[in-house]
Design a protein around this motif. Structure first.
Motif, PDB file in Angstrom:
ATOM      1  N   GLY A  25     -16.627  17.904  10.876  1.00  0.00           N
ATOM      2  CA  GLY A  25     -15.573  18.856  10.090  1.00  0.00           C
ATOM      3  C   GLY A  25     -14.454  18.162  11.051  1.00  0.00           C
ATOM      4  N   ALA A  26     -14.415  17.932  12.758  1.00  0.00           N
ATOM      5  CA  ALA A  26     -13.286  17.740  13.219  1.00  0.00           C
ATOM      6  C   ALA A  26     -12.781  16.445  13.284  1.00  0.00           C
ATOM      7  CB  ALA A  26     -13.822  17.522  14.983  1.00  0.00           C
ATOM      8  N   GLN A  27     -14.056  15.000  12.777  1.00  0.00           N
ATOM      9  CA  GLN A  27     -13.503  13.601  12.472  1.00  0.00           C
ATOM     10  C   GLN A  27     -12.517  14.163  11.425  1.00  0.00           C
ATOM     11  OE1 GLN A  27     -14.585  11.147  10.061  1.00  0.00           O
ATOM     12  NE2 GLN A  27     -13.227  10.328  11.187  1.00  0.00           N
ATOM     13  N   GLY A  47     -10.097  25.505   8.924  1.00  0.00           N
ATOM     14  CA  GLY A  47     -10.906  26.509   8.080  1.00  0.00           C
ATOM     15  C   GLY A  47     -12.161  26.353   8.825  1.00  0.00           C
ATOM     16  N   ILE A  48     -13.482  26.680   7.590  1.00  0.00           N
ATOM     17  CA  ILE A  48     -14.522  26.031   8.024  1.00  0.00           C
ATOM     18  C   ILE A  48     -15.078  25.320   9.581  1.00  0.00           C
ATOM     19  CG2 ILE A  48     -15.320  24.106   6.913  1.00  0.00           C
ATOM     20  CD1 ILE A  48     -18.020  25.765   6.184  1.00  0.00           C
ATOM     21  N   LEU A  96     -29.365  31.807  10.329  1.00  0.00           N
ATOM     22  CA  LEU A  96     -28.387  32.444   9.205  1.00  0.00           C
ATOM     23  C   LEU A  96     -27.262  33.147   9.700  1.00  0.00           C
ATOM     24  CD1 LEU A  96     -31.380  34.928   7.199  1.00  0.00           C
ATOM     25  CD2 LEU A  96     -30.103  33.046   6.861  1.00  0.00           C
ATOM     26  N   TYR A  97     -27.077  33.137  10.857  1.00  0.00           N
ATOM     27  CA  TYR A  97     -25.587  33.170  12.378  1.00  0.00           C
ATOM     28  C   TYR A  97     -24.562  32.121  11.580  1.00  0.00           C
ATOM     29  CZ  TYR A  97     -22.406  33.963  15.254  1.00  0.00           C
ATOM     30  OH  TYR A  97     -20.986  34.192  16.286  1.00  0.00           O
ATOM     31  N   VAL A  98     -24.968  31.574  11.585  1.00  0.00           N
ATOM     32  CA  VAL A  98     -24.283  29.980  11.333  1.00  0.00           C
ATOM     33  C   VAL A  98     -23.129  29.626   9.883  1.00  0.00           C
ATOM     34  CG1 VAL A  98     -24.020  27.447  11.454  1.00  0.00           C
ATOM     35  CG2 VAL A  98     -24.722  29.109  13.130  1.00  0.00           C
ATOM     36  N   PRO A  99     -24.101  29.772   9.257  1.00  0.00           N
ATOM     37  CA  PRO A  99     -23.439  29.702   8.268  1.00  0.00           C
ATOM     38  C   PRO A  99     -22.926  30.763   7.366  1.00  0.00           C
ATOM     39  CG  PRO A  99     -25.875  29.759   7.440  1.00  0.00           C
ATOM     40  CD  PRO A  99     -25.566  29.497   9.086  1.00  0.00           C
ATOM     41  N   ALA A 100     -23.395  32.119   7.261  1.00  0.00           N
ATOM     42  CA  ALA A 100     -22.346  33.840   7.914  1.00  0.00           C
ATOM     43  C   ALA A 100     -21.489  33.108   8.249  1.00  0.00           C
ATOM     44  CB  ALA A 100     -23.380  34.729   8.163  1.00  0.00           C
ATOM     45  N   TYR A 101     -21.082  33.000   9.811  1.00  0.00           N
ATOM     46  CA  TYR A 101     -19.748  32.774  10.687  1.00  0.00           C
ATOM     47  C   TYR A 101     -19.342  31.711   9.647  1.00  0.00           C
ATOM     48  CZ  TYR A 101     -16.533  33.086  15.030  1.00  0.00           C
ATOM     49  OH  TYR A 101     -15.965  33.107  15.771  1.00  0.00           O
ATOM     50  N   GLY A 102     -20.039  30.002   8.973  1.00  0.00           N
ATOM     51  CA  GLY A 102     -18.729  28.806   8.650  1.00  0.00           C
ATOM     52  C   GLY A 102     -17.887  29.606   8.061  1.00  0.00           C
ATOM     53  N   PHE A 103     -18.505  30.611   6.392  1.00  0.00           N
ATOM     54  CA  PHE A 103     -18.730  31.002   5.247  1.00  0.00           C
ATOM     55  C   PHE A 103     -17.394  31.992   5.613  1.00  0.00           C
ATOM     56  CE2 PHE A 103     -21.995  27.869   4.153  1.00  0.00           C
ATOM     57  CZ  PHE A 103     -21.340  27.433   3.035  1.00  0.00           C
TER      58      PHE A 103
END
Length: 131
Positions: A25-27, A47-48, A96-103
Motif C-alpha cells: 500500500g505504501a508503494q 486510508g487503509i 481478526l484484529y488487523v482487518p477490523a483495524y484496516g477497515f
C-alpha cells in the motif's frame, strides 16, 4: 515443537504478511523511489494503508508481549490445555484484529485487541503459577 510454539511461529508469519500488505500500500501511495530513499522528507500514509501501518505497529507490540509468555511456559515445561486455549484465542483475536483495524471497524477492533491482550495476561499468570 509444541502447539503454543507453533502458534507463536504462525503469528510471526502473520505479522510478516501484514508488513507486506502495508509496504504494498505504501508503494502505491508514496512510490518506489521514496521507499528506496533515505526518507529524509516525511510523507504521510492515508486510508487503509495508514491503518495497516498502525495495526502493524500494534501487532509487533503484541508479539513482544506474547512471545515471552509462551517462552516462559516452554522453559518451565508448563504448557497445558489452558495455555493452548489462551494461545489459540490470542492468535484468532490478532488475526481478526488487523482487518477490523484496516477497515475501520472500531468497536470490534477494540474487543479483539482486548481478547488478545487478556489471553496474553493469562499466559503470564500461568507462567507465574507454574513450578
Amino acid at each position: 515443537m509444541s502447539s503454543e510454539l507453533n502458534i507463536l511461529a504462525l503469528y510471526g508469519l502473520y505479522t510478516c504478511l501484514v508488513l507486506i500488505l502495508k509496504v504494498t500500500g505504501a508503494q502505491s501511495q508514496l512510490g518506489m523511489a521514496y521507499l528506496l530513499s533515505s526518507r529524509d522528507e516525511h510523507r504521510t500514509l492515508t486510508g487503509i494503508t495508514a491503518r495497516l501501518d498502525r495495526a502493524l505497529t500494534n501487532s509487533i507490540t503484541a508479539m513482544a508481549l506474547f512471545a515471552p509468555a509462551v517462552l516462559i511456559l516452554h522453559a518451565k515445561g508448563a504448557f497445558s490445555a489452558g495455555s493452548l486455549t489462551a494461545a489459540q484465542a490470542f492468535l484468532m483475536a490478532r488475526v481478526l484484529y488487523v482487518p477490523a483495524y484496516g477497515f475501520g471497524i472500531t468497536g470490534v477492533r477494540t474487543l479483539l485487541w482486548l481478547a488478545g491482550f487478556a489471553a496474553t495476561v493469562f499466559l503470564y499468570l500461568m507462567g507465574l503459577m507454574a513450578a
